[in-house]
Design a protein around this motif. Structure first.
Motif, PDB file in Angstrom:
ATOM      1  N   ASN A 133      20.581  19.744   4.395  1.00  0.00           N
ATOM      2  CA  ASN A 133      19.960  20.554   5.441  1.00  0.00           C
ATOM      3  C   ASN A 133      20.125  22.057   5.257  1.00  0.00           C
ATOM      4  N   TRP A 181      17.045  16.506  11.528  1.00  0.00           N
ATOM      5  CA  TRP A 181      17.699  15.967  10.342  1.00  0.00           C
ATOM      6  C   TRP A 181      19.220  16.068  10.333  1.00  0.00           C
ATOM      7  N   VAL A 182      19.820  17.062  10.958  1.00  0.00           N
ATOM      8  CA  VAL A 182      21.288  17.146  10.946  1.00  0.00           C
ATOM      9  C   VAL A 182      21.896  15.916  11.620  1.00  0.00           C
ATOM     10  N   TRP A 233      16.361  21.187  11.549  1.00  0.00           N
ATOM     11  CA  TRP A 233      17.783  20.881  11.742  1.00  0.00           C
ATOM     12  C   TRP A 233      18.015  20.038  12.992  1.00  0.00           C
ATOM     13  N   ASN A 288      16.384  21.893   2.774  1.00  0.00           N
ATOM     14  CA  ASN A 288      15.320  22.221   3.725  1.00  0.00           C
ATOM     15  C   ASN A 288      14.853  23.672   3.647  1.00  0.00           C
ATOM     16  N   ASN A 316      25.669  16.640   4.311  1.00  0.00           N
ATOM     17  CA  ASN A 316      24.752  17.140   5.326  1.00  0.00           C
ATOM     18  C   ASN A 316      24.360  18.589   5.035  1.00  0.00           C
TER      19      ASN A 316
END
Length: 140
Positions: A37, A86-87, A83, A41, A33
């Motif tokens: 991220n 997507w997290v 975030w 990102n 993760n």
């Protein structure tokens, strides 16, 4: 990410209760993760997004420096926004999605994320009507 997180597949195949006790597996979910991220990102996705946007909007007059300035100015909003989507999605994807479902989860989330980014950051800075801007860009 088998080289970075070699136990990820084994962790994925475990029942839920075993996953909660598997500290190595949970750490690998966190690492995956973080890489997606915390690295991808902010260091790849947004700089590339703003650079492409700059070239689409300004053509030959585009400057990468301008795109990066725009990214830096918007990062305080963009990074928390990405975030927030997507997290949790990647936590679910890396921790619980079977391998066959990972690509569809990412594709579906990407479709929604792309729509959001297009609405919030995709506009041309000019006041032209969208069709006029397209014709101007294509006639160059």
């Amino acid at each position: 990410m088998p080289r970075v997180c070699p136990a990820a597949i084994v962790f994925l195949e475990k029942p839920f209760r075993e996953k909660l006790r598997d500290t190595v597996g949970l750490k690998q979910v966190a690492v995956q993760n973080f890489l997606e991220n915390g690295v991808n990102n902010p260091l790849l996705y947004f700089p590339i997004f703003y650079t492409i946007q700059e070239f689409l909007n300004k053509g030959a007059e585009a400057k990468v420096g301008n795109a990066l300035k725009k990214y830096v100015n918007n990062a305080h909003e963009d990074i928390p926004a990405i975030w927030s989507v997507w997290v949790p999605v990647q936590f679910f994807n890396f921790g619980f999605s079977p391998l066959w479902m990972r690509v569809p989860v990412v594709a579906m989330t990407s479709a929604f994320w792309t729509a959001y980014v297009s609405i919030t950051r995709g506009g041309s800075p000019s006041k032209e009507e969208p069709q006029e801007a397209i014709v101007r860009t294509m006639s160059r």
